[in-house]
Design an enzyme around this catalytic site. Sequence first.
Site, PDB file in Angstrom:
ATOM      1  N   ARG A  73       0.839  -1.194   0.000  1.00  0.00           N
ATOM      2  CA  ARG A  73       0.000   0.000   0.000  1.00  0.00           C
ATOM      3  C   ARG A  73       0.879   1.250   0.000  1.00  0.00           C
ATOM      4  O   ARG A  73       0.585   2.227  -0.700  1.00  0.00           O
ATOM      5  CB  ARG A  73      -0.941   0.007   1.210  1.00  0.00           C
ATOM      6  CG  ARG A  73      -2.018  -1.065   1.150  1.00  0.00           C
ATOM      7  CD  ARG A  73      -2.958  -0.979   2.345  1.00  0.00           C
ATOM      8  NE  ARG A  73      -3.802   0.208   2.288  1.00  0.00           N
ATOM      9  CZ  ARG A  73      -4.568   0.614   3.298  1.00  0.00           C
ATOM     10  NH1 ARG A  73      -4.574  -0.059   4.449  1.00  0.00           N
ATOM     11  NH2 ARG A  73      -5.312   1.702   3.175  1.00  0.00           N
ATOM     12  N   CYS A 108      -1.217   5.781   9.253  1.00  0.00           N
ATOM     13  CA  CYS A 108      -1.569   4.512   8.619  1.00  0.00           C
ATOM     14  C   CYS A 108      -2.703   4.800   7.656  1.00  0.00           C
ATOM     15  O   CYS A 108      -2.676   5.802   6.953  1.00  0.00           O
ATOM     16  CB  CYS A 108      -1.945   3.469   9.674  1.00  0.00           C
ATOM     17  SG  CYS A 108      -3.326   3.971  10.741  1.00  0.00           S
TER      18      CYS A 108
END
Length: 283
Positions: free
Chosen positions: A180, A238
């Site tokens: 990611r 995050c």
Amino acid sequence: MNAIICASDLARDLTGARPPVLLDVRWQLTAAKAAGEPPFDGRAAYEAGHLPGAVYVDLDRELASAPGEGGRHPLPDLARFGTAMRRAGVSAGTPVVVYDGGQGWAAARAWWLLRWTGHPDVRVLDGGLPSWEGPLEKSVPAPEEGDFVPEPGATGLLDADAAAALARSGVLLDARAGERYRGEVEPIDPVAGHIPGAVSAPTTENVGADGRFLPAGELRERFKGLGVTEGSRVGVYCGSGVSAAHQVLALAAAGVPAELYVGSWSEWSSDPDRPVAVGPDPQ
């Protein structure tokens, strides 16, 4: 004070003169909805069996506000958060131990919020519920109401602009999975990639195969390898400010203070004017 506690020490403390308040924050980030399956139900898991005396806390409703411009898990309304903590029996002078189903992310979110709003004595059960070897109970306790009133700290919290600046002046860690960060996949948020200057530091690498934190010395070496040196200003983000709280907890266990960008990538990527980097290079 150590930010984590092992199950044997918790069992001892529960029989001591100042037993901690126990908070059960079981939660999972899941793509079940896309597969047509029901989402994880933390309350149902709690009612099926929890640590004796533990009170359930709902991450989505009590540890975060509704998703929006501030990301998928913005800061909670502090009045609502304070009410939830007092309902659970949390007082300013009472120790608190938080646990979840073992991943540690949700427990860390509760730990961070309590610490950021002024509670002096909060720890996370290392390894979560699977590490507990004692009995479980199904009855829902009704603790005496606590007196904790959240008072946000002056430090410890980053917004988008501060996170961008810290990526250049200090160390900004991206706690998501490496693919990611590199922009190879993005299953949840609108844009793939990372904040320019951020360093890839998957939260999963802070724990061993048993889900428990690596020893403090190993954590210090891990973060040193990521550019964290003595005196470094460190921030973490995050996807939505949950797994990053676990990284802040790991840093605390290693003796490194860190700040949390709560909006995280879900907020950052929602603004098309914010720059996005892809690939393994922080830049």
